[in-house]
Design a protein around this motif. Structure first.
Motif, PDB file in Angstrom:
ATOM      1  N   MET A   1      -5.958   3.312   1.535  1.00  0.00           N
ATOM      2  CA  MET A   1      -7.203   3.022   0.872  1.00  0.00           C
ATOM      3  C   MET A   1      -6.924   2.518  -0.535  1.00  0.00           C
ATOM      4  O   MET A   1      -5.941   2.874  -1.147  1.00  0.00           O
ATOM      5  CB  MET A   1      -8.088   4.259   0.795  1.00  0.00           C
ATOM      6  CG  MET A   1      -8.582   4.751   2.120  1.00  0.00           C
ATOM      7  SD  MET A   1      -9.764   3.599   2.780  1.00  0.00           S
ATOM      8  CE  MET A   1     -10.227   4.435   4.239  1.00  0.00           C
ATOM      9  N   ALA A   2      -7.837   1.707  -1.000  1.00  0.00           N
ATOM     10  CA  ALA A   2      -7.739   1.189  -2.357  1.00  0.00           C
ATOM     11  C   ALA A   2      -9.109   1.377  -3.015  1.00  0.00           C
ATOM     12  O   ALA A   2     -10.088   1.691  -2.352  1.00  0.00           O
ATOM     13  CB  ALA A   2      -7.350  -0.280  -2.322  1.00  0.00           C
ATOM     14  N   TRP A   3      -9.130   1.176  -4.313  1.00  0.00           N
ATOM     15  CA  TRP A   3     -10.372   1.391  -5.055  1.00  0.00           C
ATOM     16  C   TRP A   3     -10.771   0.117  -5.776  1.00  0.00           C
ATOM     17  O   TRP A   3      -9.955  -0.507  -6.450  1.00  0.00           O
ATOM     18  CB  TRP A   3     -10.199   2.528  -6.057  1.00  0.00           C
ATOM     19  CG  TRP A   3      -9.863   3.816  -5.380  1.00  0.00           C
ATOM     20  CD1 TRP A   3      -8.616   4.325  -5.170  1.00  0.00           C
ATOM     21  CD2 TRP A   3     -10.769   4.722  -4.779  1.00  0.00           C
ATOM     22  NE1 TRP A   3      -8.690   5.505  -4.473  1.00  0.00           N
ATOM     23  CE2 TRP A   3     -10.007   5.769  -4.223  1.00  0.00           C
ATOM     24  CE3 TRP A   3     -12.145   4.755  -4.644  1.00  0.00           C
ATOM     25  CZ2 TRP A   3     -10.586   6.838  -3.559  1.00  0.00           C
ATOM     26  CZ3 TRP A   3     -12.723   5.829  -3.979  1.00  0.00           C
ATOM     27  CH2 TRP A   3     -11.950   6.860  -3.452  1.00  0.00           C
ATOM     28  N   ALA A   4     -12.035  -0.279  -5.654  1.00  0.00           N
ATOM     29  CA  ALA A   4     -12.580  -1.430  -6.363  1.00  0.00           C
ATOM     30  C   ALA A   4     -12.861  -1.020  -7.810  1.00  0.00           C
ATOM     31  O   ALA A   4     -12.981   0.173  -8.115  1.00  0.00           O
ATOM     32  CB  ALA A   4     -13.867  -1.903  -5.684  1.00  0.00           C
ATOM     33  N   GLU A   9     -14.403   2.658  -2.448  1.00  0.00           N
ATOM     34  CA  GLU A   9     -13.154   2.743  -1.705  1.00  0.00           C
ATOM     35  C   GLU A   9     -13.167   1.662  -0.619  1.00  0.00           C
ATOM     36  O   GLU A   9     -14.195   1.413   0.007  1.00  0.00           O
ATOM     37  CB  GLU A   9     -13.043   4.121  -1.066  1.00  0.00           C
ATOM     38  CG  GLU A   9     -11.760   4.375  -0.340  1.00  0.00           C
ATOM     39  CD  GLU A   9     -11.712   5.776   0.242  1.00  0.00           C
ATOM     40  OE1 GLU A   9     -10.657   6.396   0.158  1.00  0.00           O
ATOM     41  OE2 GLU A   9     -12.739   6.229   0.788  1.00  0.00           O
ATOM     42  N   PHE A  10     -12.023   0.988  -0.399  1.00  0.00           N
ATOM     43  CA  PHE A  10     -11.956  -0.025   0.646  1.00  0.00           C
ATOM     44  C   PHE A  10     -10.561  -0.056   1.246  1.00  0.00           C
ATOM     45  O   PHE A  10      -9.610   0.465   0.682  1.00  0.00           O
ATOM     46  CB  PHE A  10     -12.355  -1.414   0.117  1.00  0.00           C
ATOM     47  CG  PHE A  10     -11.427  -1.973  -0.924  1.00  0.00           C
ATOM     48  CD1 PHE A  10     -10.398  -2.827  -0.570  1.00  0.00           C
ATOM     49  CD2 PHE A  10     -11.578  -1.646  -2.265  1.00  0.00           C
ATOM     50  CE1 PHE A  10      -9.535  -3.348  -1.521  1.00  0.00           C
ATOM     51  CE2 PHE A  10     -10.726  -2.166  -3.223  1.00  0.00           C
ATOM     52  CZ  PHE A  10      -9.710  -3.016  -2.852  1.00  0.00           C
ATOM     53  N   THR A  11     -10.474  -0.637   2.428  1.00  0.00           N
ATOM     54  CA  THR A  11      -9.203  -0.770   3.132  1.00  0.00           C
ATOM     55  C   THR A  11      -8.773  -2.219   3.095  1.00  0.00           C
ATOM     56  O   THR A  11      -9.590  -3.119   3.288  1.00  0.00           O
ATOM     57  CB  THR A  11      -9.346  -0.328   4.603  1.00  0.00           C
ATOM     58  OG1 THR A  11      -9.773   1.028   4.615  1.00  0.00           O
ATOM     59  CG2 THR A  11      -8.038  -0.456   5.349  1.00  0.00           C
ATOM     60  N   THR A  12      -7.512  -2.458   2.825  1.00  0.00           N
ATOM     61  CA  THR A  12      -6.984  -3.818   2.843  1.00  0.00           C
ATOM     62  C   THR A  12      -5.954  -3.924   3.957  1.00  0.00           C
ATOM     63  O   THR A  12      -5.387  -2.934   4.401  1.00  0.00           O
ATOM     64  CB  THR A  12      -6.318  -4.175   1.504  1.00  0.00           C
ATOM     65  OG1 THR A  12      -5.249  -3.267   1.267  1.00  0.00           O
ATOM     66  CG2 THR A  12      -7.296  -4.113   0.352  1.00  0.00           C
TER      67      THR A  12
END
Length: 60
Positions: A1-4, A9-12
């Protein structure tokens, strides 16, 4: 997971295509620049079709 930047939270994911003889067994792990590791490997062949064989590696 990553953070904008706004905290969401989003997945790349990233996918790359390599030569069919790439030595990347199923279950291999690739370390991304941010330290995450994940790998799915698919080997593609198309006997009789005019397309090249390849190895597809996807990270998430």
């Amino acid at each position: 997971m990553a953070w904008a930047p706004d905290g969401r939270e989003f997945t790349t994911a990233a996918t790359f295509i390599a030569a069919p003889d790439l030595d990347c067994p199923l279950g291999s792990r690739i370390t991304l620049p941010d330290g995450r590791t994940a790998t799915t490997v698919a080997r593609h062949t198309a006997p009789g079709l005019p397309v090249p064989a390849c190895t597809e590696v996807t990270t998430e």
